[in-house]
Enzyme design. Structure first.
Site, mmCIF file in Angstrom:
data_model
loop_
_atom_site.group_PDB
_atom_site.id
_atom_site.type_symbol
_atom_site.label_atom_id
_atom_site.label_comp_id
_atom_site.label_asym_id
_atom_site.label_seq_id
_atom_site.Cartn_x
_atom_site.Cartn_y
_atom_site.Cartn_z
ATOM 1 N N MET A 95 0.953 -1.304 -0.054
ATOM 2 C CA MET A 95 0.032 0.032 0.089
ATOM 3 C C MET A 95 0.873 1.280 -0.033
ATOM 4 S SD MET A 95 -3.136 -0.675 2.376
ATOM 5 C CE MET A 95 -2.799 -2.221 3.385
ATOM 6 N N ASP A 141 11.893 4.079 3.098
ATOM 7 C CA ASP A 141 11.667 2.630 3.467
ATOM 8 C C ASP A 141 12.897 1.879 4.156
ATOM 9 O OD1 ASP A 141 9.295 0.460 2.062
ATOM 10 O OD2 ASP A 141 11.057 -0.574 3.009
ATOM 11 N N VAL A 179 11.464 3.126 10.555
ATOM 12 C CA VAL A 179 10.808 3.962 11.523
ATOM 13 C C VAL A 179 11.051 3.638 12.910
ATOM 14 C CG1 VAL A 179 8.934 4.296 9.694
ATOM 15 C CG2 VAL A 179 8.834 2.158 11.417
ATOM 16 N N TYR A 200 -0.268 -7.571 17.038
ATOM 17 C CA TYR A 200 -0.579 -6.616 15.851
ATOM 18 C C TYR A 200 -1.842 -5.848 16.161
ATOM 19 C CZ TYR A 200 -1.752 -5.339 10.999
ATOM 20 O OH TYR A 200 -2.135 -4.314 10.105
ATOM 21 N N LYS A 258 -1.957 -1.692 16.716
ATOM 22 C CA LYS A 258 -2.779 -0.908 15.854
ATOM 23 C C LYS A 258 -3.530 -0.256 16.826
ATOM 24 C CE LYS A 258 -1.052 -1.691 11.723
ATOM 25 N NZ LYS A 258 -0.332 -0.696 11.175
ATOM 26 N N THR A 299 -1.526 -7.382 -0.586
ATOM 27 C CA THR A 299 -0.338 -6.726 -0.940
ATOM 28 C C THR A 299 0.538 -7.952 -0.293
ATOM 29 O OG1 THR A 299 -0.119 -6.176 1.719
ATOM 30 C CG2 THR A 299 -1.104 -4.667 0.163
HETATM 31 N N1 LIG Z 1 -2.371 -5.796 3.910
HETATM 32 C C1 LIG Z 1 -3.320 -5.921 4.583
HETATM 33 O O1 LIG Z 1 -4.310 -6.758 4.359
HETATM 34 C C2 LIG Z 1 -3.484 -4.951 5.648
HETATM 35 C C3 LIG Z 1 -4.658 -4.649 6.330
HETATM 36 C C4 LIG Z 1 -4.864 -3.720 7.232
HETATM 37 C C5 LIG Z 1 -3.741 -2.730 7.669
HETATM 38 N N2 LIG Z 1 -2.452 -2.905 7.076
HETATM 39 C C6 LIG Z 1 -1.282 -2.163 7.492
HETATM 40 O O2 LIG Z 1 -1.052 -1.397 6.207
HETATM 41 C C7 LIG Z 1 0.071 -0.964 6.039
HETATM 42 C C8 LIG Z 1 0.871 -1.579 4.733
HETATM 43 O O3 LIG Z 1 0.832 -2.796 4.818
HETATM 44 P P1 LIG Z 1 1.120 -3.718 3.381
HETATM 45 O O4 LIG Z 1 0.155 -4.741 3.448
HETATM 46 O O5 LIG Z 1 1.300 -2.474 2.323
HETATM 47 O O6 LIG Z 1 2.480 -4.202 4.107
HETATM 48 P P2 LIG Z 1 3.758 -4.873 3.138
HETATM 49 O O7 LIG Z 1 4.455 -5.785 3.958
HETATM 50 O O8 LIG Z 1 3.247 -5.155 1.792
HETATM 51 O O9 LIG Z 1 4.597 -3.661 2.747
HETATM 52 C C9 LIG Z 1 5.203 -2.885 4.076
HETATM 53 C C10 LIG Z 1 6.333 -2.077 3.868
HETATM 54 O O10 LIG Z 1 6.946 -1.173 4.844
HETATM 55 C C11 LIG Z 1 8.465 -1.717 5.044
HETATM 56 N N3 LIG Z 1 8.538 -1.644 6.511
HETATM 57 C C12 LIG Z 1 8.489 -2.776 7.172
HETATM 58 N N4 LIG Z 1 9.364 -2.457 8.300
HETATM 59 C C13 LIG Z 1 9.815 -1.263 8.311
HETATM 60 C C14 LIG Z 1 10.320 -0.295 8.870
HETATM 61 N N5 LIG Z 1 10.667 -0.750 10.177
HETATM 62 N N6 LIG Z 1 10.804 1.072 8.720
HETATM 63 C C15 LIG Z 1 10.519 1.359 7.215
HETATM 64 N N7 LIG Z 1 9.629 0.660 6.652
HETATM 65 C C16 LIG Z 1 9.354 -0.677 7.082
HETATM 66 C C17 LIG Z 1 8.738 -2.885 3.993
HETATM 67 O O11 LIG Z 1 10.015 -2.807 3.659
HETATM 68 C C18 LIG Z 1 7.545 -2.666 2.687
HETATM 69 O O12 LIG Z 1 7.895 -1.983 1.735
HETATM 70 C C19 LIG Z 1 0.885 -1.435 7.303
HETATM 71 O O13 LIG Z 1 0.816 -0.682 8.464
HETATM 72 C C20 LIG Z 1 -0.210 -2.540 7.654
HETATM 73 O O14 LIG Z 1 -0.117 -3.011 9.144
HETATM 74 C C21 LIG Z 1 -2.455 -3.916 5.923
#
Ligand SMILES: NC(=O)c1ccc[n+]([C@@H]2O[C@H](COP(=O)([O-])OP(=O)(O)OC[C@H]3O[C@@H](n4cnc5c(N)ncnc54)[C@H](O)[C@@H]3O)[C@@H](O)[C@H]2O)c1
Length: 249
Positions: free
Chosen positions: A18, A37, A64, A154, A158, A189
């Site tokens: 995302m 990132d 982060v 998790y 959140k 994702t």
């Molecule tokens: N995919 C889902 O179903 C879902 C649902 C609800 C919420 N989310 C939230 O949405 C956000 C994005 O999720 P996603 O599914 O795109 O995840 P993803 O795993 O596809 O991508 C996560 C990105 O964050 C980066 N990352 C990880 N740890 C990091 C750090 N310490 N510092 C900087 N960058 C870091 C990774 O390198 C990656 O590029 C997250 O906060 C996740 O919790 C995801």
């Protein structure tokens, strides 16, 4: 649309999933994007996509959880661009473990990225935004408000994002900074790559989701971009569920 013309946006976790989608959209709508990132190769690739399409982007290595790296990212943005208008605290990780099975180290890792990372972003970028205002969008999850077994750390992490958002909104409003949270449901994702090919697992994970499919990253981006834009000028401290109705029933 050019809602972000002349604006500077920093997106964390922008190298994939995302975050990539948010970065591409903000750039397409005119922002100069700081693609932040912990994964340099992925971040650089997203920068390349943006510049190849005629947009402006720079890569910033940013874990982060690291206060010093946030300070470096802010100093660089201030030096190169003068300010940051938009922050999307998107970086996040998940561990699929029940409360009883989660080790202290696993708990602390998830809290460090999801909660502390969001707090540090609000604090460091909030300080930079103080002079001219801005918009912060924190990415939470439907699982930050609704219980489901097997993701205990998790969910707690959140839940913290939800309240960081509201307290930051209350404190930063006097500096013309809006702070909101977005709560995705299940999104296709890399985070859920172990499940997407398995219809039975997806069906189980969808739980009570009314719209019986995974979300596309762009569907979350639509709401993130709205909250980051001036169209949301009267929206702060809000929690936007973008969960296909998961939390409705
Ligand atoms: N995919 C889902 O179903 C879902 C649902 C609800 C919420 N989310 C939230 O949405 C956000 C994005 O999720 P996603 O599914 O795109 O995840 P993803 O795993 O596809 O991508 C996560 C990105 O964050 C980066 N990352 C990880 N740890 C990091 C750090 N310490 N510092 C900087 N960058 C870091 C990774 O390198 C990656 O590029 C997250 O906060 C996740 O919790 C995801």
């Amino acid at each position: 649309m050019s809602r972000f013309k002349d604006k500077v946006a920093l997106v964390t976790g922008a190298g994939n999933g995302m975050g990539r989608s948010h970065a591409l959209r903000l750039a397409r709508e005119g922002a100069t994007v700081v693609v932040a990132d912990v994964n340099a190769a992925d971040g650089a690739a997203v920068c390349g996509e943006i510049t190849a399409a005629g947009g402006r982007a720079v890569f910033q290595l940013l874990d982060v959880t690291q206060e010093e790296q946030w300070k470096q990212a802010c100093s660089r943005a201030q030096k190169d661009f003068g300010y940051i208008d938009v922050l999307v605290n998107n970086a996040g990780i998940i561990i699929y473990k029940t409360l009883l099975d989660t080790s202290t180290a696993e708990w602390e890792k998830v809290m460090a990225v999801n909660s502390t990372g969001t707090y540090l972003g609000c604090r460091e970028v909030g300080a930079l935004m103080k002079g001219h205002g801005g918009a912060i969008v924190n990415v939470s999850s439907v699982l930050g408000s609704v219980a489901a077994p097997g993701v205990a750390a998790y969910q707690a992490s959140k839940g913290a994002v939800n309240m960081i958002t509201k307290s930051a909104a209350a404190e930063l409003v006097s500096f013309n900074i809006r702070v909101n949270s977005v709560h995705p449901g299940l999104v296709a994702t890399p985070m859920i790559k172990d499940f997407v090919g398995d219809p039975q697992a997806v069906e189980m994970l969808l739980g009570p989701t009314l719209i019986r499919r995974l979300a596309r990253p762009e569907e979350i981006t639509n709401v993130v971009a709205f909250l980051a834009s001036d169209e949301a000028s009267y929206v702060t401290g809000a929690a936007y569920m973008v969960d296909g109705g998961f939390s409705t029933v």
